[in-house]
Design a protein around this motif. Structure first.
Motif, mmCIF file in Angstrom:
data_model
loop_
_atom_site.group_PDB
_atom_site.id
_atom_site.type_symbol
_atom_site.label_atom_id
_atom_site.label_comp_id
_atom_site.label_asym_id
_atom_site.label_seq_id
_atom_site.Cartn_x
_atom_site.Cartn_y
_atom_site.Cartn_z
ATOM 1 N N GLN A 33 0.918 -1.212 0.056
ATOM 2 C CA GLN A 33 0.084 -0.106 0.071
ATOM 3 C C GLN A 33 1.043 1.343 0.012
ATOM 4 N N ALA A 34 1.946 1.252 0.696
ATOM 5 C CA ALA A 34 2.782 2.312 0.701
ATOM 6 C C ALA A 34 3.530 2.746 -0.674
ATOM 7 N N PHE A 35 3.757 1.657 -1.476
ATOM 8 C CA PHE A 35 4.335 1.764 -2.599
ATOM 9 C C PHE A 35 3.592 2.312 -3.589
ATOM 10 N N LEU A 36 2.325 1.396 -3.545
ATOM 11 C CA LEU A 36 1.272 1.808 -4.815
ATOM 12 C C LEU A 36 0.230 2.893 -4.582
ATOM 13 N N ALA A 37 0.123 3.247 -3.172
ATOM 14 C CA ALA A 37 -0.610 4.368 -2.923
ATOM 15 C C ALA A 37 -0.158 5.771 -2.116
ATOM 16 N N ALA A 38 0.578 5.304 -1.348
ATOM 17 C CA ALA A 38 1.277 6.551 -0.544
ATOM 18 C C ALA A 38 2.313 7.220 -1.410
ATOM 19 N N LEU A 39 3.306 6.333 -1.939
ATOM 20 C CA LEU A 39 4.249 7.073 -2.727
ATOM 21 C C LEU A 39 3.951 7.973 -3.865
ATOM 22 N N PRO A 40 3.131 7.513 -4.781
ATOM 23 C CA PRO A 40 2.283 8.370 -5.778
ATOM 24 C C PRO A 40 1.540 9.495 -5.358
ATOM 25 N N MET A 41 0.977 9.595 -4.139
ATOM 26 C CA MET A 41 0.636 10.927 -3.490
ATOM 27 C C MET A 41 1.573 11.659 -3.171
ATOM 28 N N LEU A 42 2.569 11.205 -2.586
ATOM 29 C CA LEU A 42 3.882 11.992 -2.418
ATOM 30 C C LEU A 42 4.458 12.683 -3.233
ATOM 31 N N ILE A 43 4.447 12.090 -4.330
ATOM 32 C CA ILE A 43 5.108 12.426 -5.625
ATOM 33 C C ILE A 43 4.217 13.598 -6.266
ATOM 34 N N ALA A 44 2.741 13.293 -6.099
ATOM 35 C CA ALA A 44 1.744 14.424 -6.726
ATOM 36 C C ALA A 44 1.776 15.541 -5.792
ATOM 37 N N VAL A 45 1.848 15.482 -4.660
ATOM 38 C CA VAL A 45 1.871 16.672 -3.713
ATOM 39 C C VAL A 45 3.251 17.466 -3.796
ATOM 40 N N ALA A 46 4.186 16.514 -4.217
ATOM 41 C CA ALA A 46 5.802 17.513 -4.498
ATOM 42 C C ALA A 46 5.502 18.181 -5.601
ATOM 43 N N SER A 47 4.903 17.571 -6.557
ATOM 44 C CA SER A 47 4.700 18.354 -7.974
ATOM 45 C C SER A 47 4.182 19.751 -7.763
ATOM 46 N N PHE A 48 3.357 19.962 -6.570
ATOM 47 C CA PHE A 48 2.782 21.458 -6.352
ATOM 48 C C PHE A 48 3.420 22.285 -5.404
ATOM 49 N N SER A 49 4.344 21.594 -4.713
ATOM 50 C CA SER A 49 5.183 22.397 -3.996
ATOM 51 C C SER A 49 6.190 23.072 -4.256
ATOM 52 N N PRO A 50 6.587 24.247 -3.504
ATOM 53 C CA PRO A 50 7.679 25.323 -4.018
ATOM 54 C C PRO A 50 8.993 24.507 -4.112
ATOM 55 N N ALA A 51 9.849 24.807 -4.740
ATOM 56 C CA ALA A 51 11.335 24.512 -4.698
ATOM 57 C C ALA A 51 11.873 24.240 -3.514
ATOM 58 N N SER A 100 -6.313 7.589 -3.279
ATOM 59 C CA SER A 100 -5.885 6.354 -3.219
ATOM 60 C C SER A 100 -5.035 6.009 -2.087
ATOM 61 N N ALA A 101 -4.426 7.114 -1.369
ATOM 62 C CA ALA A 101 -3.489 7.090 -0.362
ATOM 63 C C ALA A 101 -3.915 6.698 0.944
ATOM 64 N N THR A 102 -5.524 7.020 1.015
ATOM 65 C CA THR A 102 -6.175 6.479 2.233
ATOM 66 C C THR A 102 -6.072 5.081 2.421
ATOM 67 N N ALA A 103 -5.823 4.141 1.354
ATOM 68 C CA ALA A 103 -5.868 2.766 1.470
ATOM 69 C C ALA A 103 -4.688 2.382 2.417
ATOM 70 N N PHE A 104 -3.500 3.264 2.179
ATOM 71 C CA PHE A 104 -2.338 2.928 3.302
ATOM 72 C C PHE A 104 -2.841 3.091 4.622
ATOM 73 N N THR A 105 -3.292 4.353 4.717
ATOM 74 C CA THR A 105 -3.530 4.669 6.165
ATOM 75 C C THR A 105 -4.965 3.559 6.745
ATOM 76 N N ARG A 106 -5.908 3.204 5.891
ATOM 77 C CA ARG A 106 -6.634 2.331 6.331
ATOM 78 C C ARG A 106 -5.994 0.906 6.901
ATOM 79 N N ALA A 107 -4.943 0.551 5.953
ATOM 80 C CA ALA A 107 -4.322 -0.642 6.313
ATOM 81 C C ALA A 107 -3.396 -0.468 7.842
ATOM 82 N N LEU A 108 -2.967 0.772 7.876
ATOM 83 C CA LEU A 108 -2.276 0.924 9.174
ATOM 84 C C LEU A 108 -3.217 1.040 10.305
ATOM 85 N N GLN A 109 -4.294 1.490 10.167
ATOM 86 C CA GLN A 109 -5.312 1.636 11.276
ATOM 87 C C GLN A 109 -5.828 0.214 11.448
ATOM 88 N N ARG A 110 -5.858 -0.789 10.738
ATOM 89 C CA ARG A 110 -6.121 -2.073 10.667
ATOM 90 C C ARG A 110 -5.325 -2.754 11.594
#
Length: 269
Positions: A33-51, A100-110
């Motif tokens: 879940q971290a590789f398939l959901a959380a990391l893409p979210m991280l890359i997506a957020v980084a794309s909109f972040s300041p330098a 999609s990243a919430t799938a990782f959080t749900r697994a962590l909650q479980r």
């Protein structure tokens, strides 16, 4: 906890707990879940972040895994992509990545719920906690490089700072994802075990991961580095699962139970 379980030696109860939650299966699920959901979210957020935020994120990722790799390389390309990167992702792409990243959080909650023998929290209670955890996780990830350098004071102070931040993060994580059903003090042993194990593993992996990535990349190309990172994530989350699960067992030990409060053996509310 049943009387028969209390009478067992600590080692036996730890093994029983790890078998009950199926530590390897849980760790593999979290890693996937971290590789398939959380990391893409991280890359997506980084794309909109300041330098400046992108630079800190790159530094933090290198600090955590001890080297570069596909995730660091992909994140680094975002800074060079400029407006083209933002256009390629788009608001819809980022929204899908966040959901999609919430799938990782749900697994962590479980993991937390199974470790403490609690039923699933209601969706209305849990859904906002998933989003809050992801937001705090991103912030913590960005500041890891700064903590590693101890705000410029040096690496000697950096490790204790990282350790303290990791323990606090996992302490809060358990309380948040358990929806406050277990009070703070009983969660402390698990936070200490998980935080210490996570930081120690990241430090030690810096000794072998760079060589493993280069070797797998030379032999299998980009796919080899992906397999290596997945293996790293599985071992990392094995440390996390072990810490959270065994923390519950320790909180019920006689020598800690009186200090942590009567809620150590059961949900506090």
């Amino acid at each position: 906890m049943p009387i028969a379980d209390v009478a067992r030696p600590l080692a036996g109860r730890v093994v029983q707990q790890l078998v009950r939650i199926n530590i390897l299966d849980m760790a593999t699920r979290l890693a996937a879940q971290a590789f398939l959901a959380a990391l893409p979210m991280l890359i997506a957020v980084a794309s909109f972040s300041p330098a400046a935020v992108q630079r800190e994120l790159l530094r933090s990722l290198r600090t955590l895994i001890g080297t570069g790799g596909p995730v660091v390389a992909q994140t680094g390309e975002l800074g060079a992509g400029g407006d083209n990167t933002l256009h390629s992702w788009g608001a819809a792409g980022v929204l899908v990545a966040l959901l999609s990243a919430t799938a990782f959080t749900r697994a962590l909650q479980r993991l937390c719920e199974v470790s403490w023998g609690l039923p699933r929290a209601g969706i209305r209670i849990a859904v906002w906690r998933w989003a809050v955890w992801l937001l705090v996780w991103i912030v913590m990830l960005v500041v890891q490089g700064t903590l590693h350098r101890a705000f410029g004071a040096g690496l000697i102070l950096g490790f204790p700072l990282q350790l303290a931040a990791s323990v606090l993060m996992w302490w809060w994580t358990q309380h948040l994802l358990l929806a406050g059903r277990v009070s703070w003090l009983p969660l402390l042993p698990g936070a200490v075990l998980t935080g210490t194990g996570a930081v120690t593993f990241c430090v030690l992996s810096g000794l072998w991961l760079p060589h493993a990535l280069h070797k797998s990349t030379d032999r299998y190309g980009a796919l080899g580095s992906v397999f290596t990172m997945l293996s790293w994530l599985i071992v990392f989350f094995t440390c996390v699962v072990f810490g959270v699960a065994v923390g519950r067992v320790l909180a019920q030990e006689e020598f800690l139970r009186h200090r942590l409060g009567a809620a150590a053996g059961a949900a506090s509310r």
